[in-house]
Motif scaffolding. Structure first.
Motif, PDB file in Angstrom:
ATOM      1  N   UNK A   5       0.883  -1.148   0.190  1.00 26.41           N
ATOM      2  CA  UNK A   5       0.069   0.025   0.005  1.00 26.41           C
ATOM      3  C   UNK A   5       0.793   1.156   0.000  1.00 26.41           C
ATOM      4  N   UNK A   6       2.104   1.079   0.047  1.00 27.80           N
ATOM      5  CA  UNK A   6       2.989   2.294  -0.029  1.00 27.80           C
ATOM      6  C   UNK A   6       3.169   2.996   1.087  1.00 27.80           C
ATOM      7  N   UNK A   7       3.392   2.171   2.332  1.00 24.15           N
ATOM      8  CA  UNK A   7       3.746   2.481   3.637  1.00 24.15           C
ATOM      9  C   UNK A   7       5.463   3.163   3.505  1.00 24.15           C
ATOM     10  N   UNK A   8       5.608   4.122   4.191  1.00 19.10           N
ATOM     11  CA  UNK A   8       7.144   4.675   4.042  1.00 19.10           C
ATOM     12  C   UNK A   8       7.756   3.821   4.971  1.00 19.10           C
ATOM     13  N   UNK A   9       7.337   3.229   5.823  1.00 23.18           N
ATOM     14  CA  UNK A   9       8.124   2.276   7.013  1.00 23.18           C
ATOM     15  C   UNK A   9       7.156   1.759   7.778  1.00 23.18           C
ATOM     16  N   UNK A  10       7.752   1.123   8.689  1.00 27.39           N
ATOM     17  CA  UNK A  10       6.858   0.274   9.728  1.00 27.39           C
ATOM     18  C   UNK A  10       7.497   0.590  11.227  1.00 27.39           C
ATOM     19  N   UNK A  11       6.444   0.701  11.938  1.00 26.92           N
ATOM     20  CA  UNK A  11       6.830   0.715  13.630  1.00 26.92           C
ATOM     21  C   UNK A  11       6.265  -0.771  13.934  1.00 26.92           C
ATOM     22  N   UNK A  12       7.271  -1.540  14.668  1.00 26.74           N
ATOM     23  CA  UNK A  12       7.084  -2.707  14.771  1.00 26.74           C
ATOM     24  C   UNK A  12       6.928  -3.199  16.462  1.00 26.74           C
ATOM     25  N   UNK A  13       6.181  -3.810  16.913  1.00 25.16           N
ATOM     26  CA  UNK A  13       6.291  -4.139  18.335  1.00 25.16           C
ATOM     27  C   UNK A  13       6.105  -5.762  18.501  1.00 25.16           C
ATOM     28  N   UNK A  14       6.961  -6.285  19.205  1.00 27.84           N
ATOM     29  CA  UNK A  14       6.879  -7.573  19.361  1.00 27.84           C
ATOM     30  C   UNK A  14       5.662  -8.156  19.832  1.00 27.84           C
ATOM     31  N   UNK A  47      13.754 -11.465  18.815  1.00 30.10           N
ATOM     32  CA  UNK A  47      14.853 -11.164  17.690  1.00 30.10           C
ATOM     33  C   UNK A  47      14.047 -11.711  16.324  1.00 30.10           C
ATOM     34  N   UNK A  48      13.618 -13.201  16.567  1.00 26.70           N
ATOM     35  CA  UNK A  48      13.191 -13.917  15.623  1.00 26.70           C
ATOM     36  C   UNK A  48      11.863 -13.204  14.810  1.00 26.70           C
ATOM     37  N   UNK A  49      11.082 -12.733  15.870  1.00 20.22           N
ATOM     38  CA  UNK A  49       9.899 -12.007  15.323  1.00 20.22           C
ATOM     39  C   UNK A  49      10.008 -10.597  14.703  1.00 20.22           C
ATOM     40  N   UNK A  50      10.962  -9.944  15.306  1.00 19.91           N
ATOM     41  CA  UNK A  50      11.337  -8.838  14.547  1.00 19.91           C
ATOM     42  C   UNK A  50      11.914  -9.112  12.953  1.00 19.91           C
ATOM     43  N   UNK A  51      12.710  -9.783  13.366  1.00 17.35           N
ATOM     44  CA  UNK A  51      13.360 -10.196  11.677  1.00 17.35           C
ATOM     45  C   UNK A  51      12.395 -10.808  10.791  1.00 17.35           C
ATOM     46  N   UNK A  52      11.386 -11.419  11.216  1.00 18.40           N
ATOM     47  CA  UNK A  52      10.497 -12.101  10.010  1.00 18.40           C
ATOM     48  C   UNK A  52       9.696 -10.967   9.911  1.00 18.40           C
ATOM     49  N   UNK A  53       9.090  -9.925  10.661  1.00 12.55           N
ATOM     50  CA  UNK A  53       8.308  -8.796  10.328  1.00 12.55           C
ATOM     51  C   UNK A  53       9.085  -8.175   9.177  1.00 12.55           C
ATOM     52  N   UNK A  54      10.407  -7.836   9.568  1.00 14.48           N
ATOM     53  CA  UNK A  54      11.171  -6.893   8.549  1.00 14.48           C
ATOM     54  C   UNK A  54      11.256  -7.524   7.434  1.00 14.48           C
ATOM     55  N   UNK A  55      11.596  -8.775   7.380  1.00 14.13           N
ATOM     56  CA  UNK A  55      11.504  -9.491   5.932  1.00 14.13           C
ATOM     57  C   UNK A  55      10.457  -9.436   5.088  1.00 14.13           C
ATOM     58  N   UNK A  91      21.445  -5.395  14.391  1.00 15.77           N
ATOM     59  CA  UNK A  91      22.097  -4.299  13.775  1.00 15.77           C
ATOM     60  C   UNK A  91      22.505  -4.705  12.307  1.00 15.77           C
ATOM     61  N   UNK A  92      22.745  -5.966  11.936  1.00 18.06           N
ATOM     62  CA  UNK A  92      23.304  -6.409  10.988  1.00 18.06           C
ATOM     63  C   UNK A  92      22.232  -6.407   9.768  1.00 18.06           C
ATOM     64  N   UNK A  93      21.175  -6.261   9.970  1.00 17.47           N
ATOM     65  CA  UNK A  93      19.839  -6.078   9.160  1.00 17.47           C
ATOM     66  C   UNK A  93      19.667  -4.667   8.832  1.00 17.47           C
ATOM     67  N   UNK A  94      20.021  -4.238   7.701  1.00 16.63           N
ATOM     68  CA  UNK A  94      19.896  -2.687   7.570  1.00 16.63           C
ATOM     69  C   UNK A  94      18.489  -2.216   7.478  1.00 16.63           C
ATOM     70  N   UNK A  95      17.731  -3.028   7.594  1.00 17.18           N
ATOM     71  CA  UNK A  95      16.013  -2.640   7.454  1.00 17.18           C
ATOM     72  C   UNK A  95      15.828  -1.980   8.869  1.00 17.18           C
TER      73      UNK A  95
END
Length: 298
Positions: free
Chosen positions: A94-103, A115-123, A151-155
């Motif tokens: 839908x064109x969102x500029x980014x995400x604010x993610x809560x576990x 860590x796994x949850x945040x990585x999965x959502x970012x991907x 930090x290794x994931x630039x997203x």
């Protein structure tokens, strides 16, 4: 994109509980006119958990229209990782500029699960991510150690720091330097956090008092801390309304009194009533009577 004042806007409803897009458009536009730097939709203040994913995408679209090209972030706060990933992917489409993610706000994840949850959502979204660290409301502390692991994931680009511990801003910067943009997410710690290195303010009371919120941030950036502190001290009783179980009702009442908006909320919430309403109304009216004159360079 990851600095300045970014309102976590409220979601507007009609009296019968449907989305009120016209009122959202009006209120979101007031934020832009005051000089805010973007919008975040469907967070805690935006009653995101009370909305279907389709409704959240509809709110996103309205915010994008009002933002006039400034960033609009979708909040992802789902009980399950599968649902969070689905919303992230839909928001990206839908064109969102980014995400604010809560576990997960329901299950209190341990460090590895966080860590796994945040990585999965970012991907799934493949968008820039602001990690929402709020151990008070959601019982999961995204610590500097977790931030270092991600930090290794630039997203992962930013942190909404809402631990309610003013020392945490300095700890993040000391531990990780400028790897993340740190934005304060606690209204009544904003001056303190901005003074020790936070680069932005994910704000709540801004929806009722946008000019004053923007003024505090700009004055601090200009090195005019004494002037910013004078406004902040006036603002502080209002900012305390954000740190409450009833923050949505408190802030919607402030909007009703300050900008003529509505107080409709999604059940099980109900608008404030009785002594609690009288107390909040008195705080807002007192602030309106004593509202400071703003003298601010662009």
């Amino acid at each position: 994109m990851w600095n300045g004042v970014i309102p976590a806007v409220t979601t507007k409803f009609t009296p019968d509980g449907e989305l009120d897009h016209a009122e959202m458009e009006r209120c979101f536009a007031l934020q832009m006119e005051a000089g805010c730097d973007g919008l975040i939709v469907c967070g805690s203040l935006g009653e995101g958990p009370m909305l279907s994913q389709d409704e959240r995408l509809a709110v996103l679209k309205t915010a994008q229209s009002a933002a006039k090209g400034k960033p609009v972030l979708m909040t992802v706060s789902e009980a399950g990782t599968r649902e969070a990933c689905a919303l992230a992917a839909k928001a990206a489409k839908a064109g969102a500029s980014g995400l604010m993610v809560v576990p997960s706000p329901i299950y209190h994840t341990d460090e590895a699960e966080t860590v796994a949850t945040l990585r999965a959502v970012a991907a799934a979204g493949d968008l820039p991510v602001m990690i929402y660290s709020n151990r008070v409301a959601y019982r999961v502390d995204v610590t500097p150690r977790i931030m270092e692991e991600l930090a290794s994931d630039a997203r992962f680009v930013a942190i909404k720091e809402s631990s309610d511990d003013i020392r945490r801003t300095t700890e993040i910067i000391n531990h990780l330097g400028d790897r993340y943009a740190v934005l304060t997410g606690v209204d009544n710690l904003a001056f303190e956090a901005l003074s020790v290195g936070a680069v932005g303010w994910v704000a709540g009371l801004v929806v009722a008092f946008p000019a004053e919120t923007v003024a505090i941030h700009r004055l601090l950036k200009q090195g005019r801390a004494a002037e910013a502190l004078e406004i902040y001290r006036w603002f502080r009783p209002l900012l305390d309304l954000d740190v409450s179980t009833f923050l949505v009702q408190n802030i919607k009442l402030a909007e009703a009194l300050a900008i003529g908006s509505t107080e409709h909320v999604r059940a099980p919430r109900r608008p404030l009533a009785g002594a609690r309403r009288a107390e909040v109304e008195a705080i807002v009216r007192r602030a309106l009577e004593r509202r400071p004159a703003l003298k601010l360079a662009a």
